[in-house]
Motif scaffolding. Structure first.
Motif, PDB file in Angstrom:
ATOM      1  N   LEU A  31       0.808  -1.210   0.000  1.00  0.00           N
ATOM      2  CA  LEU A  31       0.000   0.000   0.000  1.00  0.00           C
ATOM      3  C   LEU A  31       0.848   1.269   0.000  1.00  0.00           C
ATOM      4  CD1 LEU A  31      -2.819  -1.054   2.463  1.00  0.00           C
ATOM      5  CD2 LEU A  31      -2.828  -1.118  -0.032  1.00  0.00           C
ATOM      6  N   TYR A  32       0.353   2.286  -0.692  1.00  0.00           N
ATOM      7  CA  TYR A  32       1.027   3.579  -0.782  1.00  0.00           C
ATOM      8  C   TYR A  32       0.211   4.697  -0.146  1.00  0.00           C
ATOM      9  CZ  TYR A  32       3.325   7.630  -2.831  1.00  0.00           C
ATOM     10  OH  TYR A  32       3.982   8.819  -3.006  1.00  0.00           O
ATOM     11  N   ALA A  49     -10.446  12.782   2.627  1.00  0.00           N
ATOM     12  CA  ALA A  49      -9.054  12.988   3.028  1.00  0.00           C
ATOM     13  C   ALA A  49      -8.232  11.794   2.601  1.00  0.00           C
ATOM     14  CB  ALA A  49      -8.940  13.179   4.539  1.00  0.00           C
ATOM     15  N   ARG A  50      -6.920  12.007   2.485  1.00  0.00           N
ATOM     16  CA  ARG A  50      -6.023  10.890   2.217  1.00  0.00           C
ATOM     17  C   ARG A  50      -4.660  11.178   2.823  1.00  0.00           C
ATOM     18  NH1 ARG A  50      -1.235  12.721  -0.271  1.00  0.00           N
ATOM     19  NH2 ARG A  50      -1.601  13.553  -2.375  1.00  0.00           N
ATOM     20  N   ILE A  51      -3.916  10.103   3.044  1.00  0.00           N
ATOM     21  CA  ILE A  51      -2.581  10.218   3.620  1.00  0.00           C
ATOM     22  C   ILE A  51      -1.723   9.083   3.084  1.00  0.00           C
ATOM     23  CG2 ILE A  51      -3.125   8.797   5.650  1.00  0.00           C
ATOM     24  CD1 ILE A  51      -1.446  10.832   7.295  1.00  0.00           C
ATOM     25  N   ARG A  52      -0.464   9.342   2.916  1.00  0.00           N
ATOM     26  CA  ARG A  52       0.428   8.280   2.476  1.00  0.00           C
ATOM     27  C   ARG A  52       0.580   7.228   3.573  1.00  0.00           C
ATOM     28  NH1 ARG A  52       5.331  11.604  -0.479  1.00  0.00           N
ATOM     29  NH2 ARG A  52       4.047  12.550  -2.119  1.00  0.00           N
ATOM     30  N   TRP A  53       0.823   6.018   3.181  1.00  0.00           N
ATOM     31  CA  TRP A  53       0.967   4.920   4.135  1.00  0.00           C
ATOM     32  C   TRP A  53       2.074   5.211   5.140  1.00  0.00           C
ATOM     33  CZ3 TRP A  53      -2.214   1.270   5.421  1.00  0.00           C
ATOM     34  CH2 TRP A  53      -1.762   0.165   6.142  1.00  0.00           C
ATOM     35  N   SER A  54       3.052   6.017   4.738  1.00  0.00           N
ATOM     36  CA  SER A  54       4.141   6.405   5.627  1.00  0.00           C
ATOM     37  C   SER A  54       3.688   7.358   6.731  1.00  0.00           C
ATOM     38  CB  SER A  54       5.247   7.079   4.817  1.00  0.00           C
ATOM     39  OG  SER A  54       4.768   8.293   4.247  1.00  0.00           O
ATOM     40  N   GLY A  55       2.472   7.896   6.583  1.00  0.00           N
ATOM     41  CA  GLY A  55       1.966   8.852   7.563  1.00  0.00           C
ATOM     42  C   GLY A  55       2.205  10.294   7.171  1.00  0.00           C
ATOM     43  N   GLN A  56       2.757  10.505   6.007  1.00  0.00           N
ATOM     44  CA  GLN A  56       3.060  11.851   5.546  1.00  0.00           C
ATOM     45  C   GLN A  56       2.060  12.319   4.503  1.00  0.00           C
ATOM     46  OE1 GLN A  56       7.060  11.057   4.148  1.00  0.00           O
ATOM     47  NE2 GLN A  56       7.938  11.964   5.984  1.00  0.00           N
ATOM     48  N   SER A  57       2.102  13.611   4.237  1.00  0.00           N
ATOM     49  CA  SER A  57       1.395  14.202   3.114  1.00  0.00           C
ATOM     50  C   SER A  57      -0.118  14.016   3.198  1.00  0.00           C
ATOM     51  CB  SER A  57       1.927  13.618   1.799  1.00  0.00           C
ATOM     52  OG  SER A  57       1.410  14.299   0.689  1.00  0.00           O
ATOM     53  N   ALA A  58      -0.719  14.509   4.269  1.00  0.00           N
ATOM     54  CA  ALA A  58      -2.174  14.471   4.377  1.00  0.00           C
ATOM     55  C   ALA A  58      -2.793  15.557   3.490  1.00  0.00           C
ATOM     56  CB  ALA A  58      -2.600  14.680   5.821  1.00  0.00           C
ATOM     57  N   GLY A  97       1.822   6.321  -9.383  1.00  0.00           N
ATOM     58  CA  GLY A  97       2.430   7.481  -9.994  1.00  0.00           C
ATOM     59  C   GLY A  97       1.564   8.715  -9.947  1.00  0.00           C
ATOM     60  N   SER A  98       0.338   8.579  -9.463  1.00  0.00           N
ATOM     61  CA  SER A  98      -0.560   9.727  -9.372  1.00  0.00           C
ATOM     62  C   SER A  98      -0.042  10.739  -8.357  1.00  0.00           C
ATOM     63  CB  SER A  98      -1.955   9.270  -8.962  1.00  0.00           C
ATOM     64  OG  SER A  98      -2.776  10.391  -8.679  1.00  0.00           O
ATOM     65  N   SER A  99      -0.332  11.986  -8.594  1.00  0.00           N
ATOM     66  CA  SER A  99       0.011  13.045  -7.650  1.00  0.00           C
ATOM     67  C   SER A  99      -1.190  13.414  -6.786  1.00  0.00           C
ATOM     68  CB  SER A  99       0.471  14.292  -8.408  1.00  0.00           C
ATOM     69  OG  SER A  99       1.613  14.016  -9.187  1.00  0.00           O
ATOM     70  N   TYR A 100      -2.305  12.722  -7.001  1.00  0.00           N
ATOM     71  CA  TYR A 100      -3.534  13.174  -6.369  1.00  0.00           C
ATOM     72  C   TYR A 100      -4.075  12.184  -5.327  1.00  0.00           C
ATOM     73  CZ  TYR A 100      -3.300  16.253 -10.369  1.00  0.00           C
ATOM     74  OH  TYR A 100      -2.876  17.151 -11.305  1.00  0.00           O
ATOM     75  N   TYR A 101      -4.542  11.053  -5.781  1.00  0.00           N
ATOM     76  CA  TYR A 101      -5.224  10.102  -4.907  1.00  0.00           C
ATOM     77  C   TYR A 101      -6.409  10.782  -4.223  1.00  0.00           C
ATOM     78  CZ  TYR A 101      -1.286   6.963  -5.599  1.00  0.00           C
ATOM     79  OH  TYR A 101      -0.342   6.145  -6.153  1.00  0.00           O
ATOM     80  N   THR A 102      -7.102  11.610  -4.958  1.00  0.00           N
ATOM     81  CA  THR A 102      -8.327  12.225  -4.446  1.00  0.00           C
ATOM     82  C   THR A 102      -9.558  11.763  -5.223  1.00  0.00           C
ATOM     83  OG1 THR A 102      -8.002  14.146  -5.880  1.00  0.00           O
ATOM     84  CG2 THR A 102      -7.109  14.281  -3.638  1.00  0.00           C
TER      85      THR A 102
END
Length: 120
Positions: A31-32, A49-58, A97-102
């Motif tokens: 997961l990303y 809302a979305r967040i990277r699996w690493s916990g960054q970039s909400a 590769g998406s910059s969005y995931y929205t």
């Protein structure tokens, strides 16, 4: 495969708070990003809302910015409004590769949904 299970929905008065949890199992190492979407009766599913699996970039929808907080495991919802009433879905995706995931089509895995009702 990844399996997602939401919990924590319910009925709350306007101005109140709820925390939705999303438990992920299976191949979580692939997961990303984790996201939350919602769908109100008669409306299309919308990004919350979305967040990277690493916990960054909400990233948050304008309608919830400043009221909701996302982590990899939960969605904290404060200052709830009647217009927040909807079925809430957690979702997960691998790297594309998406910059969005929205957008909902960017997500591969979905939970079953949990109802949130905010009374006025």
């Amino acid at each position: 495969q990844v399996h997602l299970v939401e919990s924590g929905g319910g009925l709350v008065q306007a101005g109140g708070s709820l925390r939705l949890s999303c438990a992920a199992s299976g191949r979580t190492g692939s997961l990303y990003v984790m996201g939350w979407f919602r769908q109100a009766p008669g409306k299309e599913r919308e990004f919350v809302a979305r967040i990277r699996w690493s916990g960054q970039s909400a990233v948050y929808a304008d309608s919830v910015e400043g009221r909701f907080t996302i982590s990899r495991d939960y969605l904290q919802m404060n200052s709830l409004k009647p217009e927040d009433t909807a079925v809430y879905y957690c979702a997960a995706a691998g790297y594309s590769g998406s910059s969005y995931y929205t957008r909902s089509y960017e997500y591969n895995y979905w939970g079953q949904g949990t109802q949130v009702t905010v009374s006025s």
